[in-house]
Write an enzyme that holds these catalytic residues in place. Structure first.
Site, mmCIF file in Angstrom:
data_model
loop_
_atom_site.group_PDB
_atom_site.id
_atom_site.type_symbol
_atom_site.label_atom_id
_atom_site.label_comp_id
_atom_site.label_asym_id
_atom_site.label_seq_id
_atom_site.Cartn_x
_atom_site.Cartn_y
_atom_site.Cartn_z
ATOM 1 N N GLU A 254 0.447 -8.372 1.079
ATOM 2 C CA GLU A 254 0.594 -6.929 0.873
ATOM 3 C C GLU A 254 -0.075 -6.265 2.072
ATOM 4 O OE1 GLU A 254 -0.900 -6.166 -3.056
ATOM 5 O OE2 GLU A 254 0.803 -7.189 -3.948
ATOM 6 N N CYS A 288 -3.062 2.079 0.591
ATOM 7 C CA CYS A 288 -1.911 1.535 1.315
ATOM 8 C C CYS A 288 -0.630 2.269 0.963
ATOM 9 C CB CYS A 288 -1.768 0.059 1.015
ATOM 10 S SG CYS A 288 -1.544 -0.241 -0.741
#
Ligand code: NAD
Ligand code: 6OH
Length: 486
Positions: A254, A288
């Site tokens: 990720e 993020c």
């Protein structure tokens, strides 16, 4: 001064042959703890312990027994909620309400949801015909992959670490976790939880240290690590992927993003402003999934910019437990320097600075902290560095657009593809645009609304693989097909 130790084979241990490093508060840069740095031999001890645990009591547990233990972990996190909140606030400096409403409860939920998945998801089976007419039956079983190396970042440390440890353990693996050097506290505290609920020794291990030539690299290079799950920068992912290629270890990544938000003129205006405000500025922009590029349809552009400016200027900087404050610092001096360098670039590239662009005035006791102003720019071309590169700070560039095709092309014109948030009251348009934005995660009229059963991950340079619900089983287990000739 508190000494944060490694957690290896169920014991808190000091490192061999290294000097502890400082953990500083983001609020004022004061040293708040010393952290032992795992040496290569400490990392080896952790991996060997994890490997041995696979063959021990843990490996012999039934799914029901494992699930019960993981519920125990979740309940113990909830029982020690205040300890986790305090530790995470000390590590990141982010507000109390963010911890209590989102990041810490998610840590507990990350254990429960995957316990439920492994207990309830069936495996596939196929009957097949054979020439003798008797047939055969195929069925799949899922086995743990082995020792999982977990490397996690600093921005939402407990949530993002448990998002990996939860499914890894639910699937019967063991883990060695390397939390970010910036945020060692909650991962270490989880070691206490594991012991107190009876997770066998060696199942959960924590090693502290840095990336290159330190614990992170030692972990990814270790031949007995069977797979690596990583959240962090795309550049770091490249280094980890190289290490994982030795021995053909699987990776789940990720990574970074440069997420676009799209606001159509028919959006519910106030909801869109509130939603975009959260997506740009939550956690001081260190999310993020956060928005750094906002595209607003021209008829409401000026009004939208003005409304977002008003909200950005209303934040109250302060300590996490100061109930008059709602806004925290960046994680480190190094990160502040990076964000400030982008603030300078935006100016140099000719941005209109709608608000911010500098550092706030802080009282004497917080002056050395890593505070920066929420910042909004307009007027830059799509080629500007602040429009193209991930900054990971409390800032965004807002551009007007005139057509759906134009905005979709702009949103997609980036090497990253993590998430997007689209604001419109036109249902057909919402679905149509959502399907064309090249990202792993799309929100319509919301942001960061998480159902943990859904696929989570990034496209393009934002990641490899999907985690969440049954998707995590793909990475954390090895599927074996058994064919029975009848
Ligand atoms: P980072 O890549 O600097 O560090 C992440 C972790 O990797 C840390 O534990 C670090 O010590 C370790 N590491 C660094 N170099 C290594 C190496 N060579 N080998 C092994 N380990 C190494 O990331 P960060 O600064 O902690 O986090 C911010 C970044 O994370 C941003 O780019 C953000 O977009 C990304 N992020 C992505 C997601 C997502 O779900 N896609 C979630 C959170 C953060
Ligand atoms: C990044 O900063 C946030 C990531 C969120 C998750 O991984 C999640 O599961 O919600």
């Amino acid at each position: 001064m508190q000494l944060i130790r490694n957690f290896i084979n169920g014991e808190f241990v000091e490192a061999t042959g290294t000097t502890p490093f400082d953990k500083r508060s983001p609020l004022n840069n004061q040293v708040i703890a010393q952290v032992v740095e795992a040496s290569r031999s400490d990392v080896d001890a952790a991996v060997q312990a994890a490997h041995a645990a696979l063959k021990g009591e843990w490996g012999g547990l039934s799914t029901d027994q494992r699930v019960d233990l993981l519920y125990g972990v979740a309940n113990e996190i909830t029982r020690r909620f205040d300890d986790f909140v305090a530790a995470e606030m000390a590590d990141t400096g982010q507000p109390h309400h963010v911890m209590t409403s989102a990041f810490i409860p998610r840590g507990a939920a990350n254990f429960k949801v995957f316990a439920d998945v492994v207990k309830n998801v069936p495996s596939e089976s196929f009957r097949m015909a054979t020439p003798d007419g008797k047939g055969a039956l195929n069925y799949a079983i899922r086995l743990p992959k082995g020792v999982i190396g977990v490397i996690s970042p600093w921005n939402a440390p407990f949530m993002l670490m448990t998002w990996k440890v939860g499914p890894a353990l639910a699937c019967g693996n063991t883990v060695v976790v390397k939390p970010s050097e910036e945020t060692p506290l909650t991962t270490t505290l989880l070691g206490e939880v594991m012991n107190s609920v009876g997770i066998p020794k060696g199942v959960f291990n924590v090693i502290h240290g840095f990336g290159p030539n330190s614990a992170g690299e030692f972990l990814t290079q270790h031949p007995k690590v069977d797979a690596i799950t990583f959240t962090g920068e795309t550049r770091t992912g490249t280094a980890i992927m190289k290490a994982a290629s030795e021995g053909m270890r699987d990776v789940s990544f990720e990574l970074g993003g440069k997420n676009a938000a799209i606001v159509f003129a028919d959006a519910e205006f106030d909801a869109a402003v509130d939603g975009i405000f959260r997506s740009v500025f939550l956690n001081s922009g260190q999310v993020c999934l956060g928005t750094e590029r906002v595209y607003v349809e021209r008829p409401i552009f000026d009004k939208f910019v003005q409304a977002l400016k008003v909200k950005a200027e209303a934040v109250k900087f302060g300590r996490p437990d100061d109930h008059n404050a709602n806004y925290g610092p960046l994680i480190s001096a190094e990160h502040k320097q990076k964000v400030m360098s982008y603030y300078a670039k935006a100016k140099a590239e000719g941005a209109t600075i709608v608000t911010g662009g500098g550092v706030p005035d802080m009282p004497a006791d917080l002056q050395d902290g890593h505070w920066v102003q929420p910042t909004i720019w307009t007027g830059l071309p799509e080629t500007a560095s602040v429009v193209r590169e991930e900054i990971f700070g409390p800032c965004c560039h807002i551009s007007p657009f005139d057509s759906e095709d134009e905005v979709i092309n702009k949103a997609n014109d980036n090497e990253y593809g993590l998430s997007t948030t689209i604001w419109t009251t036109n249902l057909s348009r919402a679905h149509r645009v959502a399907a064309r934005v090249e990202v792993g995660i799309t929100w319509i009229n919301s942001w960061f609304l998480r159902d943990l059963r859904t696929a989570f991950g990034g496209s393009k340079q934002s990641g490899i693989g999907r985690e969440g619900g049954v998707h995590s089983l793909e990475f954390y287990t090895e599927t074996r097909n058994i064919c029975v000739k009848l």
